[in-house]
Write an enzyme that holds these catalytic residues in place. Structure first.
Site, PDB file in Angstrom:
ATOM      1  N   CYS A 166     -26.467 -21.544   6.887  1.00 25.78           N
ATOM      2  CA  CYS A 166     -24.791 -22.212   6.319  1.00 25.78           C
ATOM      3  C   CYS A 166     -24.249 -20.829   5.945  1.00 25.78           C
ATOM      4  O   CYS A 166     -25.043 -20.325   4.835  1.00 25.78           O
ATOM      5  CB  CYS A 166     -24.686 -23.235   6.027  1.00 25.78           C
ATOM      6  N   GLN A 290     -21.510 -27.962 -10.787  1.00 30.94           N
ATOM      7  CA  GLN A 290     -21.091 -27.212 -10.503  1.00 30.94           C
ATOM      8  C   GLN A 290     -21.492 -26.553  -9.211  1.00 30.94           C
ATOM      9  O   GLN A 290     -22.778 -25.688  -9.242  1.00 30.94           O
ATOM     10  CB  GLN A 290     -20.306 -26.172 -11.301  1.00 30.94           C
ATOM     11  N   TYR A 319     -16.200 -36.902 -19.288  1.00 35.04           N
ATOM     12  CA  TYR A 319     -16.968 -36.544 -17.683  1.00 35.04           C
ATOM     13  C   TYR A 319     -17.454 -35.330 -18.416  1.00 35.04           C
ATOM     14  O   TYR A 319     -17.514 -34.386 -17.425  1.00 35.04           O
ATOM     15  CB  TYR A 319     -15.643 -36.535 -16.907  1.00 35.04           C
ATOM     16  N   GLU A 340     -20.486 -39.158 -20.857  1.00 32.80           N
ATOM     17  CA  GLU A 340     -20.995 -39.418 -19.572  1.00 32.80           C
ATOM     18  C   GLU A 340     -21.486 -40.626 -18.869  1.00 32.80           C
ATOM     19  O   GLU A 340     -22.000 -40.816 -19.853  1.00 32.80           O
ATOM     20  CB  GLU A 340     -21.660 -38.203 -19.471  1.00 32.80           C
ATOM     21  N   CYS A 415      -9.918 -31.893  -9.691  1.00 34.94           N
ATOM     22  CA  CYS A 415     -10.861 -31.653  -8.212  1.00 34.94           C
ATOM     23  C   CYS A 415     -10.259 -31.935  -6.969  1.00 34.94           C
ATOM     24  O   CYS A 415     -10.276 -31.885  -5.831  1.00 34.94           O
ATOM     25  CB  CYS A 415     -12.375 -31.801  -7.623  1.00 34.94           C
TER      26      CYS A 415
HETATM   27  N1  SAH Z   1     -17.622 -31.340 -16.930  1.00 30.62           N
HETATM   28  C1  SAH Z   1     -19.468 -31.602 -15.941  1.00 30.62           C
HETATM   29  C2  SAH Z   1     -19.097 -32.598 -14.907  1.00 30.62           C
HETATM   30  C3  SAH Z   1     -17.778 -32.818 -13.668  1.00 30.62           C
HETATM   31  S1  SAH Z   1     -18.315 -33.556 -12.572  1.00 30.62           S
HETATM   32  C4  SAH Z   1     -19.640 -29.628 -15.079  1.00 30.62           C
HETATM   33  O1  SAH Z   1     -18.156 -29.015 -15.241  1.00 30.62           O
HETATM   34  O2  SAH Z   1     -20.281 -30.007 -14.797  1.00 30.62           O
HETATM   35  C5  SAH Z   1     -17.464 -34.635 -13.658  1.00 30.62           C
HETATM   36  C6  SAH Z   1     -18.275 -35.556 -14.118  1.00 30.62           C
HETATM   37  O3  SAH Z   1     -18.263 -37.384 -14.402  1.00 30.62           O
HETATM   38  C7  SAH Z   1     -19.876 -36.113 -12.956  1.00 30.62           C
HETATM   39  O4  SAH Z   1     -20.740 -35.591 -13.512  1.00 30.62           O
HETATM   40  C8  SAH Z   1     -19.514 -37.891 -12.973  1.00 30.62           C
HETATM   41  O5  SAH Z   1     -21.056 -37.823 -13.337  1.00 30.62           O
HETATM   42  C9  SAH Z   1     -18.941 -38.073 -14.597  1.00 30.62           C
HETATM   43  N2  SAH Z   1     -18.718 -39.975 -14.097  1.00 30.62           N
HETATM   44  C10 SAH Z   1     -17.676 -40.546 -13.336  1.00 30.62           C
HETATM   45  N3  SAH Z   1     -17.536 -41.317 -13.436  1.00 30.62           N
HETATM   46  C11 SAH Z   1     -17.704 -41.618 -14.999  1.00 30.62           C
HETATM   47  C12 SAH Z   1     -16.445 -42.784 -15.247  1.00 30.62           C
HETATM   48  N4  SAH Z   1     -16.135 -43.453 -15.437  1.00 30.62           N
HETATM   49  N5  SAH Z   1     -16.815 -42.120 -16.902  1.00 30.62           N
HETATM   50  C13 SAH Z   1     -18.111 -40.849 -17.263  1.00 30.62           C
HETATM   51  N6  SAH Z   1     -18.405 -40.142 -16.815  1.00 30.62           N
HETATM   52  C14 SAH Z   1     -17.964 -40.465 -15.371  1.00 30.62           C
END
Ligand code: SAH
Length: 460
Positions: A166, A290, A319, A340, A415
């Site tokens: 891929c 990521q 998050y 999170e 996103c």
């Molecule tokens: N900022 C981080 C993760 C972003 S992805 C980075 O850049 O790596 C979004 C994240 O939100 C994921 O880790 C997911 O588990 C979390 N998430 C999803 N729904 C949520 C909620 N209701 N409350 C808190 N976190 C949540």
């Protein structure tokens, strides 16, 4: 023609001019205002297409032949592009992909958010937009008595036969998938069969921390038993010294969700390391991380720039995943609080803070939309709030909590331009103004769009 009748019949061939492209990357052509959506056609092209699905309000077509070719058309380099559903934009020049992504954000802001005064910045793209993914999860099946791996054909659960690479996945991860497949096949480990819900190996997941050349292999199995485990580990680790972790994830359910609840460590550590700038991260099998390391750096620097920290600020990172953005900001802030929902990710986040000797961070497990309102009742007054929600965007309760906290700045990493636009509009109504919006191409060749928005409080 009646008003309620589609101007095209199923299986009919028509020649159309395509004027636009949807956010999924499908060309849009119209017959007297009735739209037809066709994958792999670009705006500006005239093409002969066959209607394969006809609804009252739109049809879906299949490309037969292009009669007028767009200057932005390129030959898709992947040999399974026409069958696989993973990439949608390989037939589009990279420059056009970047332009299209910025336009999509602009259009969502205008149409959904009614935010007109912001000019979206040109998308920040990659110099070499291939082989960027640090994680691959690939289904396993059996064919003629042999284990095969490959992505599913579009809108199906049939594995594309003979798919051995891929080209948006890193080469080493591609090779690792093949190594695991071959060893599992030699040892006679069976593939999971969705129809009968029997067999063992469902998916092979490979994740790597490219900065330290470390790889984690996750075998997703239906059963907690994994035959020939010892031999499998021996052969895998002997041949591949950069494997630092072999995990087994058990998913006994009849489901499309790849990972199950339980994960055990079969060999090595339960996590691997990666670094962005000089910050080191431990990543475990189930935590979000990521997938495009070089663009993650670009994205996080944008977040840092928009947060405009001086060292005196209290920051919330909602998050927060494994705390990547939190730790990036902690270097320049007084205090960072991360929240999170995945407990394993918060364990990683705490480990990561220690690993980097960043003592000004605190991490909490919970739903951001519950924890943030609670913080508000506790009188927490952050100067900056960063949010990075999943595709569905922020919950109303979270947006209200943000408004109640009255931070100077909100940095919104998104996103999904549609939910971003919806949420920015709510925040604008609550006294904030969108200052900047920067798309960053985290997912070249696919139609996914990522961007960062900066909002400031409008002082009365
Ligand atoms: N900022 C981080 C993760 C972003 S992805 C980075 O850049 O790596 C979004 C994240 O939100 C994921 O880790 C997911 O588990 C979390 N998430 C999803 N729904 C949520 C909620 N209701 N409350 C808190 N976190 C949540």
């Amino acid at each position: 023609m009646s008003k309620h009748q589609a101007p095209v019949k199923k299986n009919e061939t028509v020649t159309l001019y395509f004027e636009d492209v949807t956010h999924e990357g499908n060309g849009v052509g119209k017959i007297d205002g009735y739209p037809m959506f066709v994958p792999h056609v670009l705006p500006g092209e005239t093409a002969q297409v066959k209607a394969i699905k006809v609804n009252k309000n739109f049809a879906i077509g299949k490309l037969l032949e292009i009669e007028q070719v767009s200057p932005d058309r390129v030959d898709p380099p992947c040999y399974v592009y026409s069958q696989c559903g993973g990439c949608q934009l390989q037939h589009m020049s990279y420059q056009m992909q970047l332009r299209m992504k910025a336009q999509q954000v602009q259009s969502a802001l205008q149409k959904i958010g009614h935010i007109k005064e912001v000019q979206v910045e040109p998308t920040l793209g990659m110099e070499d937009p291939w082989r960027y993914r640090n994680k691959v999860q690939i289904p396993v099946a059996e064919k003629n008595g042999q284990l095969i791996t490959g992505f599913y054909r579009k809108r199906s659960h049939d594995i594309i036969d003979g798919m051995d690479r891929c080209i948006i996945t890193s080469e080493s991860n591609d090779q690792m998938v093949e190594a695991v497949r071959k060893i599992a096949d030699d040892l006679g480990i069976s593939a999971y069969d969705e129809q009968t819900h029997r067999g063992i190996l469902r998916h092979i997941m490979v994740r790597s921390g490219q900065a330290h050349d470390q790889t984690m292999v996750v075998l997703v199995t239906r059963t907690s038993e994994l035959p020939h485990k010892k031999q499998l580990i021996k052969r895998l680790t002997e041949a591949n010294p950069n494997i630092k972790s072999i995990m087994q994830n058990i998913n006994p359910e009849r489901t499309n969700v790849i990972l199950g609840k339980k994960t055990k460590c079969l060999w090595g550590e339960a996590y691997i390391y990666d670094s962005i700038d000089e910050i080191k991260f431990a990543i475990s099998a189930k935590s979000f991380y990521q997938v495009n390391p070089s663009q993650t750096q670009v994205l996080y620097h944008k977040v840092l720039e928009y947060a405009a920290l001086t060292g005196n600020e209290t920051v919330i990172d909602a998050y927060c995943g494994i705390g990547t953005i939190s730790l990036f900001l902690a270097r320049n802030a007084k205090k960072v609080l991360g929240v999170e929902i995945v407990p394993e990710a918060i364990e990683d986040a705490k480990r990561n803070a220690e690993l980097n000797h960043l003592t000004n961070t605190e991490f909490f497990v919970g739903q951001a939309e519950k924890v943030m309102p609670w913080w508000t009742t506790q009188g927490l007054k952050p100067d900056v709030i960063v949010v990075d929600p999943p595709r569905k965007g922020c919950d109303q309760a979270l947006l209200e909590a943000m408004l109640a906290m009255r931070p100077d700045r909100i940095v919104y990493v998104s996103c999904n331009p549609s939910t971003l636009a919806r949420d920015l509009a709510i925040l604008e109504n609550g006294g904030y103004q969108t200052k900047k919006v920067q798309p960053v191409d985290m997912f070249p060749q696919t139609s996914h769009v990522e961007c960062v928005a900066l909002m400031s409080r409008v002082d009365e």
